[in-house]
Design a protein around this motif. Sequence first.
Motif, PDB file in Angstrom:
ATOM      1  N   GLU A 130       0.823  -1.248  -0.142  1.00 52.75           N
ATOM      2  CA  GLU A 130       0.134   0.069   0.151  1.00 52.75           C
ATOM      3  C   GLU A 130       0.805   1.301  -0.144  1.00 52.75           C
ATOM      4  O   GLU A 130       0.706   2.247  -0.750  1.00 52.75           O
ATOM      5  CB  GLU A 130      -0.896  -0.085   1.114  1.00 52.75           C
ATOM      6  N   GLY A 135      -1.423  -1.256  -3.609  1.00 55.93           N
ATOM      7  CA  GLY A 135      -2.452  -1.792  -2.814  1.00 55.93           C
ATOM      8  C   GLY A 135      -3.375  -2.682  -3.532  1.00 55.93           C
ATOM      9  O   GLY A 135      -4.138  -3.799  -2.956  1.00 55.93           O
ATOM     10  N   LYS A 136      -3.516  -2.480  -4.642  1.00 49.90           N
ATOM     11  CA  LYS A 136      -4.908  -3.268  -5.673  1.00 49.90           C
ATOM     12  C   LYS A 136      -3.887  -4.548  -6.347  1.00 49.90           C
ATOM     13  O   LYS A 136      -4.576  -5.166  -7.037  1.00 49.90           O
ATOM     14  CB  LYS A 136      -5.314  -2.345  -6.711  1.00 49.90           C
ATOM     15  N   TYR A 137      -2.676  -4.610  -6.027  1.00 46.49           N
ATOM     16  CA  TYR A 137      -1.929  -5.735  -6.867  1.00 46.49           C
ATOM     17  C   TYR A 137      -1.409  -6.869  -6.055  1.00 46.49           C
ATOM     18  O   TYR A 137      -0.440  -7.373  -6.490  1.00 46.49           O
ATOM     19  CB  TYR A 137      -0.700  -4.883  -7.493  1.00 46.49           C
ATOM     20  N   HIS A 140      -1.242 -10.180  -7.827  1.00 41.70           N
ATOM     21  CA  HIS A 140      -0.713 -10.145  -8.995  1.00 41.70           C
ATOM     22  C   HIS A 140       0.771 -10.883  -8.877  1.00 41.70           C
ATOM     23  O   HIS A 140       1.427 -10.522  -7.924  1.00 41.70           O
ATOM     24  CB  HIS A 140      -0.323  -8.527  -9.522  1.00 41.70           C
ATOM     25  N   GLN A 149       6.440  -1.245 -11.520  1.00 45.53           N
ATOM     26  CA  GLN A 149       5.610  -1.980 -10.473  1.00 45.53           C
ATOM     27  C   GLN A 149       6.365  -3.219  -9.821  1.00 45.53           C
ATOM     28  O   GLN A 149       6.362  -3.358  -8.564  1.00 45.53           O
ATOM     29  CB  GLN A 149       4.220  -2.394 -11.240  1.00 45.53           C
TER      30      GLN A 149
END
Length: 229
Positions: A130, A135-137, A140, A149
């Motif tokens: 985060e 935070g959204k990965y 992945h 990234q």
Amino acid sequence: MKKTVELENARKVYRLGDEKVVAVDNISLSIAEGEICCLLGTSGSGKSTLLNLMAGLEKPSKGKIIIKGKRVDKMSETQLALFRQRNIGFVFQSYNLMPMLTALENVSLPLTFRGVPLKKRNQLAAEMLENVGLGKYLKHRPMQMSGGQQQRVGIARAFVSKPPVVFADEPTGNLDSKTSLEVMGLMLEMARAHQQTLVIVTHDPGISKYADRVYTILDGNIETILENH
């Protein structure tokens, strides 16, 4: 100020057949606690070998390597592995992420080696991702992320256990200029927040401007030392 990394007459010689190649030539330096230090030099200058000596990844041919008051050049491989787990983080040019693991699992790896319970390490890894804007990965895998990234995941992994020293070997070498600035900003922000020593190896003079002190390395020697204020 307390010294975190010290080199005393460190020398590294490689043998290629009958030839000797001096990669690091009797270098002495000290890096203070919380200092951002840069080793700047062209390819083949000896800067990465110098970093490897500091991190205990290679043994010097002679001289002393001291981190947090401990002679790392005198440690066995087992002692070194334990010492690095507790004291050192790494950021690599090629990211060095585990391809089959998610971002969350990659970042939590250093905590696994420290014996942190699963729930706690997942929480700490998620917080760190985060912090670096991912935070959204969490779920992945590396192949599902851009180079920038992936390097953010690498930074999160290096800093998650708050090691006293973080070594970054060409951390922006595979990134575009905009992403490079973001990555450097992240590393500096984290190191400053926790008074961590950060040692960056780069060939890019632009990156060296972020450091408190810049050692220019040429032919295995320190050519100049610049203080940035």
